[in-house]
Design a protein around this motif. Structure first.
Motif, PDB file in Angstrom:
ATOM      1  N   ALA A  24       0.851  -1.191   0.000  1.00  0.00           N
ATOM      2  CA  ALA A  24       0.000   0.000   0.000  1.00  0.00           C
ATOM      3  C   ALA A  24       0.885   1.238   0.000  1.00  0.00           C
ATOM      4  O   ALA A  24       1.933   1.264   0.637  1.00  0.00           O
ATOM      5  N   VAL A  74      -2.021   5.639   5.531  1.00  0.00           N
ATOM      6  CA  VAL A  74      -2.020   4.653   4.457  1.00  0.00           C
ATOM      7  C   VAL A  74      -2.843   3.464   4.928  1.00  0.00           C
ATOM      8  O   VAL A  74      -2.617   2.925   6.018  1.00  0.00           O
ATOM      9  N   THR A  75      -3.826   3.062   4.145  1.00  0.00           N
ATOM     10  CA  THR A  75      -4.645   1.909   4.503  1.00  0.00           C
ATOM     11  C   THR A  75      -3.891   0.645   4.104  1.00  0.00           C
ATOM     12  O   THR A  75      -3.578   0.449   2.922  1.00  0.00           O
ATOM     13  N   VAL A  76      -3.575  -0.179   5.102  1.00  0.00           N
ATOM     14  CA  VAL A  76      -2.794  -1.399   4.875  1.00  0.00           C
ATOM     15  C   VAL A  76      -3.532  -2.599   5.469  1.00  0.00           C
ATOM     16  O   VAL A  76      -4.304  -2.467   6.405  1.00  0.00           O
ATOM     17  N   GLU A 127      -7.556  -4.743   8.314  1.00  0.00           N
ATOM     18  CA  GLU A 127      -7.306  -3.470   7.664  1.00  0.00           C
ATOM     19  C   GLU A 127      -7.029  -2.415   8.729  1.00  0.00           C
ATOM     20  O   GLU A 127      -7.754  -2.315   9.718  1.00  0.00           O
TER      21      GLU A 127
END
Length: 193
Positions: free
Chosen positions: A57, A65-67, A129
Motif C-alpha cells: 500500500a 495509508v490503509t494497509v 485493515e
C-alpha cells in the motif's frame, strides 16, 4: 616344487569388493537430510511466506495509508528517494490504536522499488485493515510485507538441490567403483570351471 609358487590345492582368495555396499547409505542419508531440512523449514516459515505475499500500500503518511496487516508479522516502510525517513508511526484499526516501534530488522532483504528507498521495519500489532500514519516523512510512503521468509526458503531449496546433486554424484561414484572392483576381482580370480 619351486618356492613362492602355489601348490596344487591352492585357490585364490576372493577379493573384497570396495567400496562396500554400505556406501549406498551415503546418498540416501544426503537425500533424507535435504528433504527433511527443506520440509522442516517450509513448515516453520509457511505462515511468514503467506503473509509476505500480501498486498502493498502507498499513500500520504500524514493522512494515513490503509494497509492489510497480520498481527505479529513484519512490514517494511519505504519513502521516496531523497525524502526524509519517518521517526514515529502509529497504527489505527477500529477502536484500537497505538504506536509501532520502527526498527531495521531484516533490512538486508528489503526489495528494491522504483523511486522508493527502504527506511524502517515494524511489527504489526493488529490483524486486518488498518491505517498507518507516520511523522517525519515528506511525500508518499510505501508499506510492504517483510518477504525475508521467501529468501530463506529459496536458500533452503538451493541447499536441498545441492545436497541432492551431491547424493547423485556419490551414488554414481559408488556404482562405478563397485563395478570396477568386481571386474578386477573376476580378472584376478580367473574363470571358474
Amino acid at each position: 616344487m619351486e618356492p613362492g609358487r602355489p601348490g596344487p590345492g591352492w585357490t585364490p582368495q576372493p577379493q573384497r569388493i570396495s567400496p562396500s555396499a554400505g556406501w549406498y547409505a551415503l546418498p540416501v542419508v544426503l537425500v533424507l537430510v535435504a528433504a527433511i531440512g527443506f520440509l522442516t523449514l517450509l513448515a516453520l516459515l509457511w505462515d511468514d511466506s503467506e503473509v509476505a505475499g500480501g498486498p502493498s500500500a502507498a499513500g500520504d503518511p500524514a493522512a494515513g495509508v490503509t494497509v492489510r496487516l497480520t498481527e505479529g508479522y513484519g512490514y517494511f516502510v519505504y519513502v521516496r528517494e531523497g525524502g526524509p525517513s519517518p521517526y514515529a508511526c502509529r497504527v489505527e484499526a477500529g477502536e484500537r490504536s497505538g504506536p509501532v516501534q520502527l526498527t531495521r530488522k531484516n533490512s538486508w532483504s528489503a526489495s528494491d522499488h522504483a523511486s522508493y528507498r527502504y527506511t524502517a521495519t515494524f511489527r504489526a500489532p493488529v490483524s486486518g485493515e488498518a491505517r498507518l500514519t507516520c511523522r517525519g516523512a515528506d511525500g508518499p510512503i510505501l508499506v510492504t510485507p517483510d518477504d525475508t521468509a521467501d529468501g530463506y526458503l529459496g536458500l533452503a531449496l538451493l541447499a536441498a538441490l545441492g545436497l541432492g546433486g551431491l547424493a547423485a554424484v556419490a551414488f554414481i561414484v559408488t556404482i562405478l567403483r563397485r563395478s570396477g572392483a568386481r571386474r578386477r576381482a573376476v580378472t584376478i580370480a580367473g574363470p571358474h570351471f
